[in-house]
Design a protein around this motif. Sequence first.
Motif, PDB file in Angstrom:
ATOM      1  N   GLY A  23      41.312  55.928 -80.257  1.00 42.10           N
ATOM      2  CA  GLY A  23      40.623  56.387 -79.055  1.00 42.10           C
ATOM      3  C   GLY A  23      40.397  55.311 -77.998  1.00 42.10           C
ATOM      4  O   GLY A  23      40.347  55.618 -76.803  1.00 42.10           O
ATOM      5  N   ARG A 352      42.504  58.629 -88.110  1.00 45.20           N
ATOM      6  CA  ARG A 352      42.587  57.446 -88.956  1.00 45.20           C
ATOM      7  C   ARG A 352      42.026  57.862 -90.312  1.00 45.20           C
ATOM      8  O   ARG A 352      41.056  58.621 -90.378  1.00 45.20           O
ATOM      9  N   LYS A 357      35.666  58.821 -91.484  1.00 46.59           N
ATOM     10  CA  LYS A 357      36.172  60.066 -90.901  1.00 46.59           C
ATOM     11  C   LYS A 357      35.959  61.280 -91.810  1.00 46.59           C
ATOM     12  O   LYS A 357      36.187  62.412 -91.403  1.00 46.59           O
ATOM     13  N   TYR A 417      47.743  69.777 -82.447  1.00 46.78           N
ATOM     14  CA  TYR A 417      46.668  70.314 -81.592  1.00 46.78           C
ATOM     15  C   TYR A 417      47.044  71.718 -81.081  1.00 46.78           C
ATOM     16  O   TYR A 417      46.207  72.606 -81.008  1.00 46.78           O
TER      17      TYR A 417
HETATM   18  P1  ADP Z   1      39.205  56.868 -83.307  1.00 44.24           P
HETATM   19  O1  ADP Z   1      39.356  56.137 -82.043  1.00 44.24           O
HETATM   20  O2  ADP Z   1      37.963  56.550 -84.063  1.00 44.24           O
HETATM   21  O3  ADP Z   1      40.401  56.770 -84.180  1.00 44.24           O
HETATM   22  P2  ADP Z   1      39.145  59.241 -81.602  1.00 44.24           P
HETATM   23  O4  ADP Z   1      38.930  60.662 -81.940  1.00 44.24           O
HETATM   24  O5  ADP Z   1      38.289  58.675 -80.556  1.00 44.24           O
HETATM   25  O6  ADP Z   1      39.038  58.434 -82.965  1.00 44.24           O
HETATM   26  O7  ADP Z   1      40.625  59.007 -81.090  1.00 44.24           O
HETATM   27  C1  ADP Z   1      41.737  59.151 -81.889  1.00 44.24           C
HETATM   28  C2  ADP Z   1      42.961  59.185 -80.997  1.00 44.24           C
HETATM   29  O8  ADP Z   1      44.067  58.690 -81.716  1.00 44.24           O
HETATM   30  C3  ADP Z   1      43.324  60.573 -80.561  1.00 44.24           C
HETATM   31  O9  ADP Z   1      44.022  60.502 -79.314  1.00 44.24           O
HETATM   32  C4  ADP Z   1      44.274  61.033 -81.669  1.00 44.24           C
HETATM   33  O10 ADP Z   1      45.140  62.056 -81.231  1.00 44.24           O
HETATM   34  C5  ADP Z   1      45.025  59.746 -81.932  1.00 44.24           C
HETATM   35  N1  ADP Z   1      45.563  59.560 -83.294  1.00 44.24           N
HETATM   36  C6  ADP Z   1      44.875  59.194 -84.414  1.00 44.24           C
HETATM   37  N2  ADP Z   1      45.707  59.033 -85.444  1.00 44.24           N
HETATM   38  C7  ADP Z   1      46.956  59.329 -84.988  1.00 44.24           C
HETATM   39  C8  ADP Z   1      48.261  59.336 -85.587  1.00 44.24           C
HETATM   40  N3  ADP Z   1      48.463  59.020 -86.859  1.00 44.24           N
HETATM   41  N4  ADP Z   1      49.313  59.667 -84.797  1.00 44.24           N
HETATM   42  C9  ADP Z   1      49.119  60.001 -83.491  1.00 44.24           C
HETATM   43  N5  ADP Z   1      47.920  59.995 -82.882  1.00 44.24           N
HETATM   44  C10 ADP Z   1      46.857  59.656 -83.616  1.00 44.24           C
END
Ligand code: ADP
Length: 530
Positions: A23, A352, A357, A417
Amino acid sequence: MSEFNNEIWFVGAEMAPLVKAGGLGDVMGSLPKVLLKTGMNVRVVIPYYKNIIPKNLIDIREVYPPGKVNFGEIPFDFGIKTGFAMGDIPVVLVEQNHFFNREDVYGSHGGVCAYKDNLWRYAMLAHGAVYAMRILGIPLVVHTHDWSGGLVPAVVRQTFGDEKVRLQGGTEGILNAKLGRHVNAKGLRPAIVFTIHNLGYQGVYGIDDFYDIGLDFKYNSSSAYEHFGTFNSLKGGMKLSDVVTTVSPTYAGEITSPGFGFGLDGELKSLKNEGRLKGILNGIDLDYWNPKTDRLISSNLNLNEDTYKLKDYGEWKDFKLKNKKALFSDISMPMKTGDNGEVLPLIGIVSRLTEEKGINEFLDALFNWSDFPFQAVILGSGKDYIEGKANYLSKIHGDKVYAMTGSYDEALSHKIYAAADIFVMPSKFEPCGLSQMIAMRYGCVIAAGDTGGLHDTVSDIMDAGVKNPSGILIKHTSPDGIAWALNELYNRYIGDGAEWGSLVVNSANKHFGWEDSAKVYESLYYGIIK
Ligand code: ADP
Ligand code: GLC
Protein backbone atom coordinates in the motif's frame (compact mmCIF):
# COMPACT_ATOMS: atom_id res chain seq x y z
CA MET A 1 22.66 31.71 -1.01
CA SER A 2 20.23 28.92 -1.64
CA GLU A 3 16.59 29.14 -2.44
CA PHE A 4 13.41 27.28 -1.65
CA ASN A 5 11.95 25.75 -4.76
CA ASN A 6 8.37 25.96 -3.50
CA GLU A 7 7.94 22.24 -3.62
CA ILE A 8 6.74 19.41 -1.46
CA TRP A 9 9.11 16.46 -1.70
CA PHE A 10 7.84 12.99 -0.88
CA VAL A 11 10.56 10.55 0.14
CA GLY A 12 9.88 6.82 0.48
CA ALA A 13 10.83 3.32 -0.49
CA GLU A 14 8.30 2.61 -3.27
CA MET A 15 5.96 4.36 -5.66
CA ALA A 16 3.35 2.94 -8.05
CA PRO A 17 3.44 2.59 -10.99
CA LEU A 18 7.26 2.48 -10.94
CA VAL A 19 7.74 -0.06 -8.18
CA LYS A 20 5.32 -1.39 -5.58
CA ALA A 21 5.43 -3.92 -2.77
CA GLY A 22 2.22 -2.90 -0.97
CA GLY A 23 0.00 0.00 0.00
CA LEU A 24 2.87 2.46 0.57
CA GLY A 25 3.56 2.25 -3.17
CA ASP A 26 -0.05 3.07 -3.97
CA VAL A 27 -0.04 6.11 -1.65
CA MET A 28 3.30 7.46 -2.92
CA GLY A 29 1.91 7.31 -6.46
CA SER A 30 -1.65 8.50 -5.93
CA LEU A 31 -1.49 11.29 -3.31
CA PRO A 32 1.16 13.33 -5.22
CA LYS A 33 -0.92 12.94 -8.38
CA VAL A 34 -3.93 14.57 -6.71
CA LEU A 35 -1.83 17.27 -5.02
CA LEU A 36 -0.30 18.13 -8.41
CA LYS A 37 -3.80 18.46 -9.86
CA THR A 38 -4.67 21.02 -7.19
CA GLY A 39 -1.73 23.14 -8.38
CA MET A 40 0.88 22.19 -5.83
CA ASN A 41 4.45 21.44 -6.82
CA VAL A 42 5.28 17.90 -5.80
CA ARG A 43 8.18 15.55 -6.42
CA VAL A 44 8.72 12.03 -5.27
CA VAL A 45 12.12 10.59 -4.32
CA ILE A 46 12.68 6.83 -4.35
CA PRO A 47 15.67 4.56 -4.94
CA TYR A 48 16.57 3.70 -8.52
CA TYR A 49 15.78 0.01 -8.14
CA LYS A 50 16.56 -2.60 -10.73
CA ASN A 51 12.87 -3.58 -10.81
CA ILE A 52 11.45 -0.16 -11.70
CA ILE A 53 9.10 -0.74 -14.64
CA PRO A 54 10.97 1.05 -17.48
CA LYS A 55 7.94 1.92 -19.60
CA ASN A 56 6.41 3.83 -16.68
CA LEU A 57 9.40 6.15 -16.35
CA ILE A 58 10.09 8.82 -18.96
CA ASP A 59 12.43 11.70 -19.68
CA ILE A 60 15.21 10.45 -17.39
CA ARG A 61 18.09 12.87 -16.92
CA GLU A 62 21.33 12.62 -15.00
CA VAL A 63 21.93 15.35 -12.38
CA TYR A 64 25.54 16.53 -12.02
CA PRO A 65 27.75 16.23 -10.09
CA PRO A 66 27.18 12.81 -8.49
CA GLY A 67 27.29 12.66 -4.68
CA LYS A 68 29.38 10.87 -2.10
CA VAL A 69 28.71 9.80 1.48
CA ASN A 70 30.86 8.05 4.05
CA PHE A 71 29.33 5.14 5.93
CA GLY A 72 31.88 4.81 8.71
CA GLU A 73 35.19 4.51 6.92
CA ILE A 74 33.68 3.44 3.63
CA PRO A 75 32.94 6.04 0.95
CA PHE A 76 29.94 5.39 -1.33
CA ASP A 77 29.34 7.24 -4.59
CA PHE A 78 25.80 7.70 -5.78
CA GLY A 79 24.02 9.30 -8.70
CA ILE A 80 20.84 11.36 -8.95
CA LYS A 81 18.40 11.10 -11.83
CA THR A 82 15.26 13.08 -12.51
CA GLY A 83 12.33 12.02 -14.66
CA PHE A 84 8.58 11.62 -14.74
CA ALA A 85 6.49 8.68 -13.62
CA MET A 86 3.50 7.80 -15.74
CA GLY A 87 0.81 10.36 -14.97
CA ASP A 88 3.41 13.17 -15.14
CA ILE A 89 4.65 13.00 -11.59
CA PRO A 90 8.17 14.45 -11.28
CA VAL A 91 10.50 11.98 -9.63
CA VAL A 92 14.04 12.03 -8.28
CA LEU A 93 15.87 8.71 -8.24
CA VAL A 94 18.81 7.86 -6.03
CA GLU A 95 21.11 5.54 -7.95
CA GLN A 96 23.50 3.32 -6.05
CA ASN A 97 23.92 -0.10 -7.59
CA HIS A 98 25.44 -1.87 -4.62
CA PHE A 99 22.32 -1.08 -2.58
CA PHE A 100 19.51 -0.88 -5.10
CA ASN A 101 20.34 -3.10 -8.04
CA ARG A 102 18.61 -6.15 -6.53
CA GLU A 103 15.69 -8.45 -7.31
CA ASP A 104 13.33 -7.20 -4.59
CA VAL A 105 12.38 -3.97 -2.89
CA TYR A 106 12.86 -4.96 0.78
CA GLY A 107 13.81 -8.62 0.37
CA SER A 108 12.16 -11.80 -0.89
CA HIS A 109 8.65 -13.06 0.03
CA GLY A 110 7.13 -9.62 0.02
CA GLY A 111 9.91 -8.34 2.28
CA VAL A 112 9.46 -11.03 4.94
CA CYS A 113 13.05 -12.15 4.24
CA ALA A 114 14.39 -8.62 4.51
CA TYR A 115 17.83 -7.70 3.17
CA LYS A 116 20.25 -7.59 6.10
CA ASP A 117 21.56 -4.18 5.07
CA ASN A 118 18.22 -2.39 4.73
CA LEU A 119 19.31 0.24 7.25
CA TRP A 120 22.26 1.14 5.03
CA ARG A 121 20.08 1.03 1.91
CA TYR A 122 17.59 3.50 3.34
CA ALA A 123 20.34 5.64 4.85
CA MET A 124 21.55 5.92 1.26
CA LEU A 125 18.07 7.02 0.19
CA ALA A 126 18.06 9.72 2.88
CA HIS A 127 21.51 11.05 1.97
CA GLY A 128 20.69 10.93 -1.73
CA ALA A 129 17.38 12.75 -1.26
CA VAL A 130 18.94 15.56 0.77
CA TYR A 131 21.87 15.88 -1.63
CA ALA A 132 19.35 16.25 -4.47
CA MET A 133 17.63 19.04 -2.49
CA ARG A 134 20.93 20.91 -2.28
CA ILE A 135 21.32 20.74 -6.04
CA LEU A 136 17.74 21.13 -7.26
CA GLY A 137 16.56 23.65 -4.63
CA ILE A 138 15.38 23.10 -1.08
CA PRO A 139 11.71 22.14 -0.88
CA LEU A 140 9.39 23.95 1.51
CA VAL A 141 8.14 20.68 2.95
CA VAL A 142 9.68 17.23 3.07
CA HIS A 143 7.06 14.53 3.50
CA THR A 144 8.78 11.31 4.39
CA HIS A 145 7.24 7.87 4.90
CA ASP A 146 7.62 4.86 7.16
CA TRP A 147 10.74 3.56 8.86
CA SER A 148 12.53 3.43 5.50
CA GLY A 149 12.06 7.21 5.26
CA GLY A 150 12.83 7.62 8.96
CA LEU A 151 16.44 8.74 8.52
CA VAL A 152 15.47 11.64 6.28
CA PRO A 153 14.59 14.06 9.14
CA ALA A 154 18.06 13.63 10.69
CA VAL A 155 19.89 14.18 7.40
CA VAL A 156 17.69 17.23 6.66
CA ARG A 157 18.51 18.73 10.07
CA GLN A 158 22.23 17.99 10.01
CA THR A 159 22.43 19.50 6.52
CA PHE A 160 20.22 22.59 6.82
CA GLY A 161 20.08 23.15 10.60
CA ASP A 162 17.21 23.00 13.03
CA GLU A 163 15.58 26.33 12.24
CA LYS A 164 12.54 25.74 10.05
CA VAL A 165 11.31 27.80 7.10
CA ARG A 166 8.45 30.22 7.77
CA LEU A 167 6.75 32.09 5.01
CA GLN A 168 6.58 35.74 5.89
CA GLY A 169 3.33 37.45 5.04
CA GLY A 170 2.23 34.11 3.65
CA THR A 171 -1.15 33.81 2.06
CA GLU A 172 -3.34 30.74 1.79
CA GLY A 173 -2.36 29.09 -1.42
CA ILE A 174 1.34 29.95 -1.03
CA LEU A 175 2.01 26.35 -1.95
CA ASN A 176 0.54 27.00 -5.34
CA ALA A 177 2.99 26.46 -8.17
CA LYS A 178 2.45 29.95 -9.59
CA LEU A 179 4.21 31.64 -6.68
CA GLY A 180 7.74 30.89 -7.83
CA ARG A 181 10.83 30.46 -5.72
CA HIS A 182 11.56 31.85 -2.26
CA VAL A 183 14.98 33.08 -1.33
CA ASN A 184 16.34 31.06 1.56
CA ALA A 185 18.92 33.60 2.66
CA LYS A 186 19.34 32.06 6.08
CA GLY A 187 19.65 28.55 4.73
CA LEU A 188 16.69 27.33 6.76
CA ARG A 189 15.53 23.76 6.71
CA PRO A 190 12.27 22.64 5.14
CA ALA A 191 9.35 21.65 7.36
CA ILE A 192 9.14 17.90 7.90
CA VAL A 193 6.04 15.70 7.84
CA PHE A 194 6.42 12.04 8.71
CA THR A 195 3.74 9.47 7.86
CA ILE A 196 3.58 6.15 9.66
CA HIS A 197 2.01 3.55 7.38
CA ASN A 198 2.63 0.63 9.70
CA LEU A 199 3.98 0.74 13.23
CA GLY A 200 4.72 -2.98 13.07
CA TYR A 201 7.87 -2.22 11.05
CA GLN A 202 10.22 0.14 12.86
CA GLY A 203 13.65 -0.47 11.35
CA VAL A 204 15.29 -1.55 14.61
CA TYR A 205 19.05 -2.23 14.55
CA GLY A 206 22.00 -2.37 16.95
CA ILE A 207 22.98 0.92 18.55
CA ASP A 208 26.49 0.63 17.04
CA ASP A 209 24.96 1.04 13.62
CA PHE A 210 24.77 4.76 14.35
CA TYR A 211 28.41 5.08 13.55
CA ASP A 212 28.30 3.89 9.99
CA ILE A 213 25.24 5.42 8.32
CA GLY A 214 26.48 8.99 8.07
CA LEU A 215 24.32 10.42 10.88
CA ASP A 216 25.51 12.99 13.36
CA PHE A 217 26.25 11.16 16.64
CA LYS A 218 24.10 13.64 18.55
CA TYR A 219 21.08 11.72 17.26
CA ASN A 220 22.17 8.79 19.41
CA SER A 221 19.82 10.03 22.09
CA SER A 222 16.40 9.08 23.40
CA SER A 223 15.10 12.34 21.97
CA ALA A 224 15.95 10.94 18.52
CA TYR A 225 16.78 7.37 17.41
CA GLU A 226 17.93 5.66 20.60
CA HIS A 227 15.21 3.44 22.05
CA PHE A 228 16.02 1.28 25.07
CA GLY A 229 19.52 0.62 23.82
CA THR A 230 18.57 0.01 20.19
CA PHE A 231 18.62 2.13 17.05
CA ASN A 232 14.99 2.73 16.05
CA SER A 233 14.55 4.39 12.64
CA LEU A 234 10.83 5.01 13.04
CA LYS A 235 11.15 6.57 16.47
CA GLY A 236 13.85 9.01 15.35
CA GLY A 237 11.85 9.86 12.24
CA MET A 238 8.90 10.77 14.46
CA LYS A 239 10.91 12.69 17.01
CA LEU A 240 12.73 14.84 14.46
CA SER A 241 9.66 15.74 12.39
CA ASP A 242 7.33 18.70 12.85
CA VAL A 243 4.14 16.71 12.39
CA VAL A 244 3.45 12.99 12.36
CA THR A 245 0.52 11.55 10.50
CA THR A 246 -0.85 8.09 10.18
CA VAL A 247 -3.19 6.70 7.62
CA SER A 248 -6.61 6.52 9.30
CA PRO A 249 -8.30 8.27 12.24
CA THR A 250 -9.00 5.03 14.12
CA TYR A 251 -5.40 3.83 13.81
CA ALA A 252 -4.20 7.22 15.10
CA GLY A 253 -6.13 6.50 18.29
CA GLU A 254 -5.21 2.82 18.52
CA ILE A 255 -1.46 3.35 18.37
CA THR A 256 -1.46 5.42 21.53
CA SER A 257 -2.39 2.26 23.45
CA PRO A 258 0.02 -0.56 24.40
CA GLY A 259 -1.88 -3.18 22.38
CA PHE A 260 -1.17 -1.41 19.08
CA GLY A 261 1.82 0.82 19.88
CA PHE A 262 4.59 -1.78 19.45
CA GLY A 263 6.53 -0.12 22.26
CA LEU A 264 6.13 3.40 20.90
CA ASP A 265 2.67 4.09 22.35
CA GLY A 266 4.13 6.38 25.05
CA GLU A 267 5.91 8.50 22.43
CA LEU A 268 2.81 8.58 20.27
CA LYS A 269 0.60 9.59 23.19
CA SER A 270 2.88 12.55 23.92
CA LEU A 271 2.79 13.58 20.26
CA LYS A 272 -0.97 13.36 20.31
CA ASN A 273 -1.20 15.50 23.44
CA GLU A 274 1.00 18.10 21.75
CA GLY A 275 -1.37 18.09 18.75
CA ARG A 276 1.38 16.72 16.50
CA LEU A 277 -0.19 13.34 15.64
CA LYS A 278 -2.98 13.25 13.07
CA GLY A 279 -4.89 10.42 11.43
CA ILE A 280 -5.71 11.16 7.79
CA LEU A 281 -7.53 8.50 5.80
CA ASN A 282 -5.78 7.29 2.65
CA GLY A 283 -7.53 7.22 -0.67
CA ILE A 284 -7.03 5.21 -3.85
CA ASP A 285 -6.50 6.33 -7.43
CA LEU A 286 -10.06 6.13 -8.73
CA ASP A 287 -8.90 6.46 -12.34
CA TYR A 288 -6.52 3.56 -12.12
CA TRP A 289 -8.85 1.35 -10.08
CA ASN A 290 -11.90 1.73 -12.27
CA PRO A 291 -14.09 -1.26 -13.20
CA LYS A 292 -15.42 0.65 -16.22
CA THR A 293 -12.04 1.22 -17.86
CA ASP A 294 -9.60 -1.26 -16.26
CA ARG A 295 -7.70 -2.92 -19.11
CA LEU A 296 -6.32 -5.71 -16.96
CA ILE A 297 -9.74 -7.33 -16.48
CA SER A 298 -11.59 -9.25 -19.14
CA SER A 299 -14.95 -7.47 -18.93
CA ASN A 300 -15.67 -3.88 -17.95
CA LEU A 301 -18.67 -2.60 -16.02
CA ASN A 302 -21.32 -1.36 -18.37
CA LEU A 303 -22.82 1.58 -16.47
CA ASN A 304 -22.53 5.31 -17.12
CA GLU A 305 -23.32 6.86 -13.77
CA ASP A 306 -20.94 6.69 -10.84
CA THR A 307 -23.73 6.65 -8.27
CA TYR A 308 -25.24 3.22 -8.54
CA LYS A 309 -28.86 2.36 -7.80
CA LEU A 310 -30.29 -0.97 -6.67
CA LYS A 311 -31.67 -1.43 -10.18
CA ASP A 312 -28.06 -1.47 -11.42
CA TYR A 313 -27.37 -4.68 -9.52
CA GLY A 314 -28.18 -6.66 -12.68
CA GLU A 315 -25.20 -5.03 -14.43
CA TRP A 316 -22.97 -5.72 -11.45
CA LYS A 317 -24.08 -9.34 -11.40
CA ASP A 318 -23.26 -9.63 -15.06
CA PHE A 319 -19.87 -7.94 -14.53
CA LYS A 320 -19.00 -10.34 -11.72
CA LEU A 321 -20.11 -13.42 -13.61
CA LYS A 322 -18.16 -12.56 -16.77
CA ASN A 323 -15.00 -11.79 -14.82
CA LYS A 324 -15.44 -14.90 -12.70
CA LYS A 325 -15.73 -17.07 -15.82
CA ALA A 326 -12.60 -15.49 -17.31
CA LEU A 327 -10.62 -15.86 -14.09
CA PHE A 328 -11.69 -19.47 -13.63
CA SER A 329 -10.70 -20.26 -17.17
CA ASP A 330 -7.26 -18.62 -16.60
CA ILE A 331 -6.62 -20.66 -13.48
CA SER A 332 -8.41 -23.81 -14.71
CA MET A 333 -10.81 -24.05 -11.79
CA PRO A 334 -14.39 -25.23 -12.42
CA MET A 335 -17.22 -22.91 -11.46
CA LYS A 336 -19.27 -24.68 -8.80
CA THR A 337 -22.89 -24.33 -7.80
CA GLY A 338 -24.42 -24.97 -4.40
CA ASP A 339 -27.50 -26.98 -3.36
CA ASN A 340 -29.86 -24.21 -4.40
CA GLY A 341 -28.35 -23.97 -7.88
CA GLU A 342 -26.64 -20.58 -7.20
CA VAL A 343 -23.06 -20.21 -8.32
CA LEU A 344 -21.01 -20.44 -5.11
CA PRO A 345 -19.85 -17.06 -3.87
CA LEU A 346 -16.22 -16.39 -4.72
CA ILE A 347 -13.94 -15.19 -1.94
CA GLY A 348 -11.01 -13.06 -3.07
CA ILE A 349 -7.80 -12.40 -1.15
CA VAL A 350 -4.95 -10.16 -2.28
CA SER A 351 -2.60 -9.72 0.61
CA ARG A 352 0.78 -9.88 2.17
CA LEU A 353 0.78 -13.19 4.02
CA THR A 354 1.94 -12.07 7.44
CA GLU A 355 0.40 -12.68 10.88
CA GLU A 356 -1.17 -9.23 11.07
CA LYS A 357 -3.39 -9.88 8.04
CA GLY A 358 -5.27 -12.79 9.65
CA ILE A 359 -5.07 -14.98 6.53
CA ASN A 360 -3.68 -17.84 8.58
CA GLU A 361 -6.88 -17.82 10.67
CA PHE A 362 -8.96 -17.56 7.50
CA LEU A 363 -7.28 -20.69 6.12
CA ASP A 364 -7.95 -22.49 9.41
CA ALA A 365 -11.60 -21.46 9.19
CA LEU A 366 -11.86 -23.24 5.83
CA PHE A 367 -9.86 -26.25 7.06
CA ASN A 368 -12.31 -26.64 9.97
CA TRP A 369 -15.40 -26.28 7.79
CA SER A 370 -16.30 -29.71 6.42
CA ASP A 371 -18.04 -28.53 3.25
CA PHE A 372 -17.61 -24.81 2.94
CA PRO A 373 -20.04 -23.19 0.48
CA PHE A 374 -17.48 -20.90 -1.20
CA GLN A 375 -14.79 -20.90 -3.78
CA ALA A 376 -11.66 -18.88 -3.04
CA VAL A 377 -8.80 -17.35 -5.00
CA ILE A 378 -5.84 -16.32 -2.89
CA LEU A 379 -2.97 -14.16 -4.14
CA GLY A 380 -0.22 -13.27 -1.74
CA SER A 381 3.31 -13.67 -0.58
CA GLY A 382 4.92 -13.65 2.81
CA LYS A 383 5.54 -16.12 5.60
CA ASP A 384 6.44 -19.64 4.46
CA TYR A 385 4.01 -21.39 6.78
CA ILE A 386 1.05 -19.30 5.59
CA GLU A 387 1.99 -19.75 1.93
CA GLY A 388 2.37 -23.49 2.60
CA LYS A 389 -1.02 -23.69 4.30
CA ALA A 390 -2.73 -21.87 1.40
CA ASN A 391 -1.10 -24.23 -1.09
CA TYR A 392 -2.07 -27.28 0.93
CA LEU A 393 -5.69 -26.11 1.15
CA SER A 394 -5.76 -25.65 -2.61
CA LYS A 395 -4.28 -29.12 -3.04
CA ILE A 396 -6.92 -30.88 -0.97
CA HIS A 397 -9.78 -28.70 -2.29
CA GLY A 398 -8.55 -28.24 -5.86
CA ASP A 399 -12.06 -27.60 -7.16
CA LYS A 400 -12.73 -24.83 -4.65
CA VAL A 401 -9.50 -23.09 -3.71
CA TYR A 402 -6.78 -21.65 -5.89
CA ALA A 403 -3.63 -20.15 -4.37
CA MET A 404 -0.94 -18.16 -6.11
CA THR A 405 1.73 -17.63 -3.49
CA GLY A 406 5.21 -16.17 -3.40
CA SER A 407 4.60 -13.77 -6.23
CA TYR A 408 3.47 -10.25 -6.82
CA ASP A 409 1.05 -10.17 -9.74
CA GLU A 410 -0.61 -6.87 -10.54
CA ALA A 411 -2.79 -8.24 -13.37
CA LEU A 412 -4.08 -11.17 -11.33
CA SER A 413 -4.91 -8.81 -8.45
CA HIS A 414 -7.21 -6.79 -10.75
CA LYS A 415 -8.88 -9.97 -11.98
CA ILE A 416 -9.55 -11.09 -8.43
CA TYR A 417 -11.05 -7.74 -7.40
CA ALA A 418 -13.31 -7.87 -10.48
CA ALA A 419 -14.44 -11.48 -10.02
CA ALA A 420 -14.80 -11.83 -6.25
CA ASP A 421 -18.15 -11.55 -4.50
CA ILE A 422 -16.63 -11.36 -1.04
CA PHE A 423 -13.25 -9.83 -0.25
CA VAL A 424 -11.75 -11.13 2.95
CA MET A 425 -9.30 -9.07 5.02
CA PRO A 426 -9.49 -10.25 8.65
CA SER A 427 -6.55 -8.12 9.85
CA LYS A 428 -5.64 -8.00 13.53
CA PHE A 429 -4.51 -4.45 12.99
CA GLU A 430 -4.69 -2.42 9.80
CA PRO A 431 -3.31 1.12 9.65
CA CYS A 432 -5.55 1.90 6.70
CA GLY A 433 -5.83 -0.86 4.15
CA LEU A 434 -6.28 -0.09 0.49
CA SER A 435 -7.26 -3.55 -0.72
CA GLN A 436 -10.72 -3.26 0.85
CA MET A 437 -11.21 0.16 -0.79
CA ILE A 438 -10.20 -1.26 -4.17
CA ALA A 439 -12.42 -4.30 -3.63
CA MET A 440 -15.40 -2.05 -2.83
CA ARG A 441 -14.77 -0.08 -6.00
CA TYR A 442 -15.14 -3.38 -7.87
CA GLY A 443 -18.39 -4.27 -6.09
CA CYS A 444 -17.10 -6.79 -3.55
CA VAL A 445 -18.82 -7.20 -0.21
CA ILE A 446 -16.20 -7.04 2.53
CA ALA A 447 -15.45 -9.30 5.51
CA ALA A 448 -12.84 -7.41 7.51
CA GLY A 449 -11.27 -7.10 10.94
CA ASP A 450 -12.84 -4.38 13.07
CA THR A 451 -9.70 -2.28 13.36
CA GLY A 452 -7.89 0.80 12.03
CA GLY A 453 -8.79 1.86 8.53
CA LEU A 454 -11.05 -1.16 8.08
CA HIS A 455 -13.24 0.18 10.87
CA ASP A 456 -13.24 3.60 9.16
CA THR A 457 -14.17 2.33 5.70
CA VAL A 458 -16.36 -0.76 6.00
CA SER A 459 -19.97 -0.10 7.06
CA ASP A 460 -21.01 -3.07 9.17
CA ILE A 461 -24.16 -4.96 8.33
CA MET A 462 -24.49 -6.08 11.96
CA ASP A 463 -24.63 -2.51 13.23
CA ALA A 464 -28.27 -1.46 13.30
CA GLY A 465 -27.26 2.22 13.18
CA VAL A 466 -25.48 1.84 9.84
CA LYS A 467 -27.47 3.02 6.85
CA ASN A 468 -25.70 1.61 3.82
CA PRO A 469 -23.75 -1.46 4.91
CA SER A 470 -20.96 -2.67 2.65
CA GLY A 471 -19.79 -5.70 4.57
CA ILE A 472 -19.25 -7.23 7.95
CA LEU A 473 -16.72 -6.40 10.65
CA ILE A 474 -15.16 -9.37 12.43
CA LYS A 475 -14.72 -8.66 16.14
CA HIS A 476 -12.11 -11.37 16.74
CA THR A 477 -9.64 -12.58 14.17
CA SER A 478 -10.05 -16.26 15.01
CA PRO A 479 -11.10 -19.14 12.74
CA ASP A 480 -14.50 -19.16 14.46
CA GLY A 481 -14.93 -15.40 14.19
CA ILE A 482 -14.13 -15.52 10.48
CA ALA A 483 -16.42 -18.51 9.87
CA TRP A 484 -19.23 -16.66 11.67
CA ALA A 485 -18.79 -13.63 9.39
CA LEU A 486 -18.61 -15.73 6.22
CA ASN A 487 -21.72 -17.61 7.24
CA GLU A 488 -23.61 -14.34 7.80
CA LEU A 489 -22.63 -13.19 4.32
CA TYR A 490 -23.45 -16.53 2.73
CA ASN A 491 -27.00 -16.40 4.13
CA ARG A 492 -27.49 -13.02 2.51
CA TYR A 493 -25.96 -14.17 -0.76
CA ILE A 494 -28.43 -17.05 -1.13
CA GLY A 495 -31.40 -14.89 -0.09
CA ASP A 496 -33.79 -13.28 -2.55
CA GLY A 497 -31.04 -11.19 -4.14
CA ALA A 498 -32.29 -7.80 -2.94
CA GLU A 499 -30.19 -7.70 0.21
CA TRP A 500 -27.08 -8.94 -1.57
CA GLY A 501 -27.72 -6.49 -4.39
CA SER A 502 -27.91 -3.57 -1.99
CA LEU A 503 -24.69 -4.68 -0.29
CA VAL A 504 -22.91 -4.76 -3.65
CA VAL A 505 -24.30 -1.40 -4.73
CA ASN A 506 -23.53 0.25 -1.36
CA SER A 507 -20.01 -1.06 -1.53
CA ALA A 508 -19.44 0.20 -5.05
CA ASN A 509 -20.85 3.60 -4.06
CA LYS A 510 -18.25 4.22 -1.36
CA HIS A 511 -15.68 5.93 -3.66
CA PHE A 512 -12.60 6.30 -1.50
CA GLY A 513 -10.77 8.90 -3.58
CA TRP A 514 -8.05 11.26 -2.38
CA GLU A 515 -9.81 14.60 -2.82
CA ASP A 516 -10.85 15.20 0.81
CA SER A 517 -7.67 13.90 2.39
CA ALA A 518 -5.49 15.79 -0.11
CA LYS A 519 -7.09 19.01 1.16
CA VAL A 520 -6.28 18.02 4.73
CA TYR A 521 -2.65 17.40 3.75
CA GLU A 522 -2.47 20.73 1.96
CA SER A 523 -3.66 22.65 5.01
CA LEU A 524 -1.31 20.62 7.20
CA TYR A 525 1.66 21.59 4.98
CA TYR A 526 0.56 25.19 5.03
CA GLY A 527 -0.01 25.12 8.79
CA ILE A 528 3.60 24.18 9.55
CA ILE A 529 5.28 26.79 7.36
CA LYS A 530 2.98 29.79 7.70
P1 ADP B 1 -0.37 -3.42 2.92
O1 ADP B 1 0.22 -2.17 2.42
O2 ADP B 1 -0.35 -3.57 4.40
O3 ADP B 1 0.19 -4.62 2.25
P2 ADP B 1 -2.84 -2.41 1.72
O4 ADP B 1 -4.20 -2.96 1.73
O5 ADP B 1 -2.68 -1.02 2.16
O6 ADP B 1 -1.94 -3.41 2.57
O7 ADP B 1 -2.23 -2.44 0.26
C1 ADP B 1 -1.94 -3.60 -0.42
C2 ADP B 1 -1.71 -3.26 -1.88
O8 ADP B 1 -0.82 -4.20 -2.44
C3 ADP B 1 -2.97 -3.32 -2.69
O9 ADP B 1 -2.84 -2.44 -3.81
C4 ADP B 1 -2.98 -4.78 -3.17
O10 ADP B 1 -3.74 -4.94 -4.35
C5 ADP B 1 -1.51 -4.99 -3.43
N1 ADP B 1 -1.01 -6.37 -3.29
C6 ADP B 1 -0.73 -7.04 -2.14
N2 ADP B 1 -0.20 -8.24 -2.40
C7 ADP B 1 -0.16 -8.36 -3.76
C8 ADP B 1 0.29 -9.38 -4.66
N3 ADP B 1 0.81 -10.52 -4.23
N4 ADP B 1 0.20 -9.13 -5.99
C9 ADP B 1 -0.33 -7.96 -6.44
N5 ADP B 1 -0.76 -6.97 -5.64
C10 ADP B 1 -0.67 -7.16 -4.32
C1 GLC C 1 0.82 -0.05 5.18
C2 GLC C 1 -0.36 -0.56 5.98
C3 GLC C 1 -1.68 -0.46 5.26
C4 GLC C 1 -1.82 0.89 4.58
C5 GLC C 1 -0.63 1.14 3.68
C6 GLC C 1 -0.70 2.49 2.98
O1 GLC C 1 1.38 -1.00 4.38
O2 GLC C 1 -0.14 -1.88 6.42
O3 GLC C 1 -2.74 -0.64 6.17
O4 GLC C 1 -3.01 0.91 3.81
O5 GLC C 1 0.54 1.13 4.43
O6 GLC C 1 -0.76 3.55 3.89
